[in-house]
Scaffold this motif. Sequence first.
Motif, PDB file in Angstrom:
ATOM      1  N   TYR A  66      47.782 -97.542 -58.562  1.00 16.59           N
ATOM      2  CA  TYR A  66      46.868 -96.556 -57.975  1.00 16.59           C
ATOM      3  C   TYR A  66      45.461 -96.745 -58.537  1.00 16.59           C
ATOM      4  N   TRP A 117      46.106-101.387 -50.294  1.00 16.86           N
ATOM      5  CA  TRP A 117      47.363-102.111 -50.496  1.00 16.86           C
ATOM      6  C   TRP A 117      47.901-102.053 -51.926  1.00 16.86           C
ATOM      7  N   ASP A 119      48.943-100.045 -54.147  1.00 15.33           N
ATOM      8  CA  ASP A 119      50.148 -99.305 -54.540  1.00 15.33           C
ATOM      9  C   ASP A 119      51.196 -99.298 -53.426  1.00 15.33           C
ATOM     10  N   LYS A 120      51.081-100.254 -52.505  1.00 15.71           N
ATOM     11  CA  LYS A 120      52.056-100.288 -51.420  1.00 15.71           C
ATOM     12  C   LYS A 120      52.810-101.606 -51.302  1.00 15.71           C
ATOM     13  N   ALA A 123      56.441-102.051 -52.798  1.00 17.52           N
ATOM     14  CA  ALA A 123      57.554-101.438 -52.082  1.00 17.52           C
ATOM     15  C   ALA A 123      58.008-102.318 -50.927  1.00 17.52           C
TER      16      ALA A 123
END
Lengths: 286, 311
Positions: A66, A117, A119-120, A123
Amino acid sequence: MLKITKTPKCYVGGSFIRSESGRVAPIKDASGAFFANIPLCTRKDLRNAVEAAAKAGPGWATRNAYNRGQVLYRLAEMLEARAAEMSDAISLSGISKKDANREVRASIERVVHYAGWTDKFQALLGSVNPVASSHFNFTVTEPMGIIGVVAPDEKPLLGLLSLVLPAITGGNTAVALASGTQPYPSILLGEMLATSDLPRGVVNLLTGRRDELIPTFATHAHLRGLAAVGNLDERKALQIGASDSVKRLKLIPSETPTDWFAENAQGLYEIRDHLEAKTTWHPIGA
Amino acid sequence: MSTRNFHALRGLLNDVGAVDQVGIDERVAKFATRSIKKNAKVFGLKLAVTMVDLTTLEGKDTPGKIASLCQKALRPHDATDIPPTAAVCVYPSMVKHAAKHLRGTPVKIASVAAAFPSSQTPLRTRIAEVRAAVADGADEIDMVINRGAFLAGELQLVQDEISAVLEACGDRTLKVILETSELETYDNIRAASFLAMRVLRPGDFIKTSTGKTSANATPGNNQVMLEAIRDHFLATGIEIAMKPAGGIRTAKQALHFLVAVKETLGDAWLTNTRYRFGASALLNDLVRQLVKEKTGAYQAPYTFSESSSAY
């Protein structure tokens, strides 16, 4: 009024440096008049930049995702604030003001794109894997280390950022050689990086001659991956040089024009190009 | 400080002469400007490897760690043209473990002793420690001087303690650590150097630091001590050796130190019986630069160290 001329300097390890060699090359503006002397960096400058990137690496890689996004977004703010100046720098090459503005806009949007992007991607690129024993098996991504970037000559800002951003988004640090024909926007970008919250050494920008620096980019064992735009000979030199240290290469031909504005010039798979996958087996119930 | 001690210290300082601090700093700055390339660089790097006292002085040292240190000292790299180091340097309790690996090899065992690094225990305890290290197989003893006594002007005490340790060493080489960072001035470093050298035998060392304080071997301290060795040699003909220790981490630093040796004491001191580096990380960088010279490609530091980091 007295005209204050500027000494363009490269942004390495959070400092503004001249080349250790003291060499410079003049660049001209669109009218052909002398504009400034740009440093001609050497392989020693590249070595020093890699040392700086190595120092910054662990801190950048272990920041939470983040926070990395916030830092990148801050860079977009800095670019936005000096957009007019950057646009002038790009139009030094003679392209229209409108095209230069378009490149700056696209660059700012690209920074924001990657800021989103950070913190994504974990996943989407990581996974929990089904295995036939009583193990919890999962794959996570890790940054590779220091990534070398050889930017295209055209689109001196957007081309450079399109290669550097996915590397640092993933937690890598980058050492980049800016456009050979239009190096000045990279000098300005360095000044914006310095006032963004990006830790020193995460992005290092060199200017200089491609033919002098590409062999060192290829063979430097501390660079774990390369993202480079080059012609056939340059790509071949990079492949041969990189084989000893087993680098991961992302080579983009310069013979066929790349549409840097395109939607597919950014995204998840660009980030994945600079990540390693780590798979862990964990016994269930232990 | 008592009047008597003040006069003792003043007398020694007058006797050995003062150090021109600005001159020394200017001089050592020049050493970094020498251009050492290609063959000369490879020569210098290999020479520096042979001069390393590969050191581990940590509370967490184990026999296993000593074993791997010894293997590294014997063969720093796969490439067979890289020579072994001069010695390993360990705590007294680790000497017997090092001896298992190094007996009969060219690599010597150096042990810090005599209440390293503070020297703040009774003399008989320090002597006993030295004797124990020698009995366990140490070839060289690194002792620290009593800085508290030196700064209080108890010069005779400092010198007597060095003599006592020297006697306990027998025929083993003694290295006297001045701990330059605690002596405050170049003048004091020069005076302490002479104080030690006047009781040392040819081939014994004076050494800058323990590596346990904030400031360690600097080019300036090194230069002051080299010049003291030179002046002592010219006056007496006794050849004292030198060991800078602590803070020398890069091959480039090591080459600059070697330039200082060559330009101050000459080629006769460019050997590991006359000059050493006390260091733990330096060897990694020396080997890294040697491989770079051989292959032409810049090397990643983690290939040459225990680090598992990708950076």
